[in-house]
Design a protein around this motif. Structure first.
Motif, PDB file in Angstrom:
ATOM      1  N   ALA A   1      -1.075   3.839  -4.003  1.00 50.37           N
ATOM      2  CA  ALA A   1      -1.655   4.110  -5.324  1.00 50.37           C
ATOM      3  C   ALA A   1      -2.103   2.840  -6.029  1.00 50.37           C
ATOM      4  N   GLU A   2      -1.560   1.681  -5.640  1.00 50.87           N
ATOM      5  CA  GLU A   2      -1.964   0.413  -6.256  1.00 50.87           C
ATOM      6  C   GLU A   2      -3.332  -0.058  -5.785  1.00 50.87           C
ATOM      7  N   ILE A   3      -3.805   0.478  -4.681  1.00 52.43           N
ATOM      8  CA  ILE A   3      -5.031  -0.013  -4.045  1.00 52.43           C
ATOM      9  C   ILE A   3      -6.225   0.792  -4.547  1.00 52.43           C
ATOM     10  N   PRO A   4      -7.230   0.147  -5.137  1.00 51.91           N
ATOM     11  CA  PRO A   4      -8.387   0.897  -5.630  1.00 51.91           C
ATOM     12  C   PRO A   4      -9.058   1.765  -4.564  1.00 51.91           C
TER      13      PRO A   4
ATOM     14  N   GLY B   1      -5.694  -0.469   4.853  1.00 47.90           N
ATOM     15  CA  GLY B   1      -6.762  -0.859   5.759  1.00 47.90           C
ATOM     16  C   GLY B   1      -6.375  -0.621   7.206  1.00 47.90           C
ATOM     17  N   THR B   2      -7.355  -0.708   8.094  1.00 52.44           N
ATOM     18  CA  THR B   2      -7.107  -0.506   9.520  1.00 52.44           C
ATOM     19  C   THR B   2      -7.405  -1.779  10.311  1.00 52.44           C
TER      20      THR B   2
ATOM     21  N   LEU C   1      -9.859  -8.809   2.579  1.00 56.57           N
ATOM     22  CA  LEU C   1      -9.947  -7.419   3.033  1.00 56.57           C
ATOM     23  C   LEU C   1      -8.726  -6.693   2.477  1.00 56.57           C
ATOM     24  N   ASP C   2      -8.879  -6.192   1.262  1.00 51.42           N
ATOM     25  CA  ASP C   2      -7.711  -5.657   0.561  1.00 51.42           C
ATOM     26  C   ASP C   2      -7.986  -4.383  -0.208  1.00 51.42           C
ATOM     27  N   GLY C   3      -9.157  -3.780  -0.022  1.00 50.77           N
ATOM     28  CA  GLY C   3      -9.467  -2.543  -0.720  1.00 50.77           C
ATOM     29  C   GLY C   3      -9.562  -2.699  -2.226  1.00 50.77           C
ATOM     30  N   GLY C   4      -9.752  -3.943  -2.697  1.00 48.79           N
ATOM     31  CA  GLY C   4      -9.872  -4.200  -4.127  1.00 48.79           C
ATOM     32  C   GLY C   4      -8.558  -4.473  -4.830  1.00 48.79           C
TER      33      GLY C   4
END
Length: 259
Positions: free
Chosen positions: A215-218, A223-224, A250-253
């Motif tokens: 839930a913390e990741i925008p 990631g894969t 590479l952190d999904g924001g």
């Protein structure tokens, strides 16, 4: 997209599992011949066989600890003139900094700073003389953003980043680039151990802690290794010669910053 590196020779450290494996698969898909590495011979063999079967490239297995002089010698004996070097290594286990001994600190710095520097020292001049080289270091989001219990890993990887900032500029004119990829929460065993650690600290279930971290990741997900590997392959490509000395998140924001 043809990455322009078919037939190039690549060393991918710690590539039997996780993010290193993702990088090896992506480079093989681009047509590179590989030296893959890991400490678990069975996992290494399985990865090497999968790559050969899927992509038909030459794959050499080196079962060794890349942090040891013997392991590095074995890698370089298998590929004396690499065009591509992907530095990767396991990090120190999560631990409160108060618990770190002097030897534990030295071991962590060796794993995540000294080892990649030694491999770069051994390969960079050959790359420069041949007019092509791509070096990618797998570091961590923790270089930018502290992660509880990973202070040693963060410090060593930040040291590597700072050390290489000047080195990267010194070889850019020879078509040799050095860049870092900073993974955030990627779906690997390292992440899963972190979720277990967080769950124990908070007194909640693994599933609840995993939902909380997601839930913390925008981007709303972890990631894969596959998408991580493709980002690495692009930085290793013929098209990335004007990108050097950079840190690719590479952190999904997850890391909040405008710059």
């Amino acid at each position: 997209m043809d990455l322009g590196i078919r037939g190039r020779n690549a060393i991918v450290c710690a590539s039997s599992k996780g993010l290193g494996r993702g990088c090896a698969l992506a480079l093989a898909e681009a047509g590179c011949n590989l030296v893959v590495n890991g400490r678990d011979p069975d996992a290494l063999k399985a990865t090497a066989e999968e790559i050969r079967t899927r992509y038909g490239v030459v794959v050499t297995e080196v079962a060794a600890d890349v942090s040891t002089p013997e392991g590095q010698e074995a890698l370089l004996a298998a590929c004396p003139q690499p065009d591509i070097l992907v530095n990767n290594n396991g990090g120190p286990p999560r631990r409160d900094f108060r618990e770190l001994t002097r030897q534990a600190i030295l071991d962590g710095v060796t794993q995540n700073m000294v080892t990649p520097l030694e491999l770069i020292q051994a390969t960079i001049d050959g790359m420069a003389s041949r007019g092509f080289g791509r070096i990618v270091n797998i570091t961590s989001l923790s270089v930018y953003m502290p992660i509880q219990g990973l202070d040693l890993s963060s410090g060593a990887r930040a040291g590597l980043t700072a050390f290489l900032a000047g080195v990267a500029r010194g070889v850019a004119s020879r078509n040799v680039t050095i860049n870092n990829i900073l993974p955030g929460k990627m779906d690997t065993e390292r992440l899963r151990s972190g979720i277990r650690y967080g769950a124990e600290k908070a007194g909640v279930s693994y599933e609840e802690e995993a939902r909380r971290q997601t839930a913390e990741i925008p981007a709303g997900r972890f990631g894969t290794a596959e998408e991580f590997g493709r980002a690495c392959a692009f930085l290793c490509s013929a098209h990335a010669g004007y990108i050097t000395g950079q840190n690719l998140l590479l952190d999904g924001g997850l890391y909040t910053s405008a710059f």
